[in-house]
Scaffold this motif. Sequence first.
Motif, PDB file in Angstrom:
ATOM      1  N   CYS A 225       0.831  -1.218   0.000  1.00 40.70           N
ATOM      2  CA  CYS A 225       0.000   0.000   0.000  1.00 40.70           C
ATOM      3  C   CYS A 225       0.859   1.259   0.000  1.00 40.70           C
ATOM      4  N   ILE A 228       1.976   1.848  -3.586  1.00 37.73           N
ATOM      5  CA  ILE A 228       0.919   2.239  -4.526  1.00 37.73           C
ATOM      6  C   ILE A 228       0.333   3.601  -4.196  1.00 37.73           C
ATOM      7  N   PHE A 229       0.015   3.826  -2.930  1.00 38.01           N
ATOM      8  CA  PHE A 229      -0.777   4.999  -2.555  1.00 38.01           C
ATOM      9  C   PHE A 229       0.045   6.186  -2.060  1.00 38.01           C
ATOM     10  N   THR A 325      -3.099   0.250 -12.232  1.00 39.99           N
ATOM     11  CA  THR A 325      -4.431  -0.368 -12.231  1.00 39.99           C
ATOM     12  C   THR A 325      -4.366  -1.821 -11.776  1.00 39.99           C
ATOM     13  N   ILE A 328      -3.569  -2.045  -7.976  1.00 37.92           N
ATOM     14  CA  ILE A 328      -4.715  -1.695  -7.125  1.00 37.92           C
ATOM     15  C   ILE A 328      -5.725  -2.842  -7.092  1.00 37.92           C
ATOM     16  N   GLY A 332      -6.950  -5.207  -3.759  1.00 38.48           N
ATOM     17  CA  GLY A 332      -8.337  -5.451  -3.367  1.00 38.48           C
ATOM     18  C   GLY A 332      -8.669  -6.929  -3.305  1.00 38.48           C
ATOM     19  N   TYR A 348     -10.300   0.633   1.730  1.00 41.56           N
ATOM     20  CA  TYR A 348      -9.355   0.433   0.632  1.00 41.56           C
ATOM     21  C   TYR A 348      -9.954   0.912  -0.690  1.00 41.56           C
ATOM     22  N   SER A 352      -8.463   3.906  -2.986  1.00 47.99           N
ATOM     23  CA  SER A 352      -8.068   3.569  -4.359  1.00 47.99           C
ATOM     24  C   SER A 352      -8.687   4.549  -5.351  1.00 47.99           C
ATOM     25  N   PHE A 356      -6.358   7.106  -7.481  1.00 46.54           N
ATOM     26  CA  PHE A 356      -6.369   6.905  -8.928  1.00 46.54           C
ATOM     27  C   PHE A 356      -6.883   8.157  -9.641  1.00 46.54           C
TER      28      PHE A 356
END
Length: 458
Positions: A225, A228-229, A325, A328, A332, A348, A352, A356
């Motif tokens: 995470c 990605i985030f 993409t 993510i 999930g 989450y 996301s 995004f």
Amino acid sequence: MSSSLNRRCATLCLLLLAFFTSSLRAQNTTAASTFYLPKTETQFSFNLANNSNDVFIYLTSPAYSWVGVGFGESMKNALMLIVYPNSNGNNVTVSPRVSTDNTEPTFSSDVKLDILPGTGITDEMFVLKARCRSCRVWPNGFLDADSTTQPMVYAFGPAKNLNSDRPDAPLKRHYTYGKFTMNMREAVGTPGVPAPSTRSSGVSSESPLVKDHDRKTLAHAIIGCLAIFVLWPINIILAGFLRNIKIHIGFSIGIMVFIIVSYALGIAASGQYNRSKAFNSPHQIFAFLAILPILLLSLLPMKPLSTLKQWIPRAHAPLATLCLTLLILTGGLGLHLSSSSTPIILTYLAISILVFSFITLLQLCVRRRGSAYARATTRRRLGDEDEQDYGLANYWARRKLEGSRSQSQASSNATWDSERPWSGDSRKQGGGAVFGGGTMPGPHYMMNMHPGVPVSFK
């Protein structure tokens, strides 16, 4: 006479009462070894029938997601009885399982278990009464009826209910666990289900209850995470607004390290659970699919490859979007695989969508105006200086040009004064005249808005 008869009747009644009481006690007394845990009011008792290989079991415990008791020194090669609520939540599902390592035990259809009356959920407590016809021997293990220190294990699942009718339902990692040893000789006797009890009997030793942690899975989720985030959006900002491409490259390498570590932890954690041992879950499939665009995103910007085709540099942004993409979606699906709670999944999902959308808007902005590095590269290709260097060079060139023009102006005026037929105040005396202040726009004036050379008309 009557008093003597009365005494005899009373004595006979007492003898009959003692006989029936002893008979009732004999019927209700079953040889058993019992483990009782006061902290959770958990009782596990079993009886070894002296005329067969049957094992009679009595278990009662709070209705956690699951409760398990096993014959063995550890989870490895232990025979375990796992109890959890059925799909309706009004009864229990009993699953005999065998574990080949310190991992989630696997359902064993070879263990024949007869569920007896009285089994169910009463006052939020599991109650199990059963007879096992093949619990004395199992692969890589057996019960020794002469042992006084038979090793046993037990564990409690987390608070979330499992609710399944399947004997092979996936289990979440235990929340707490413990060990104890039992005297098997005290359990040998007339076959029967042991009676409820609030004290241990035949327990040789007992270890304290241990709280468990699934650190690999937790670290796998947190590191993924973060990559990605958090790191991914920062890297796009660096790529779009900083001219030094080396910072973007270094940050990209850091993101790749985070992703590789997350993958490694995920692979290590997958071996702990039956649902992920085969690496065929949707979470793992999407994770494997994401490897190809991640490799292309890492390799294509290298100079030997980026110069092969003109479209290769332009493919960098779409590949980055595709990677994000897939990652993510992978995260999930990982929450679903780990049986995470609904609030965690919804959180989450919200994060996301937010991240995004932010990244998409940021990429559109950068694509429209061009990245700082791309603009600097274009200027260098056209022969211009960098913005700061270009400004300084323009400043000094302007100063030099102004000095040159001042010197040229002074020289021109001196030459004109020496050649004109009048002197001093002749312009006031009706001779030749200079009209309009004496200047005519020249090439430098048209280009730089500076005065040209003086012009006169007679």
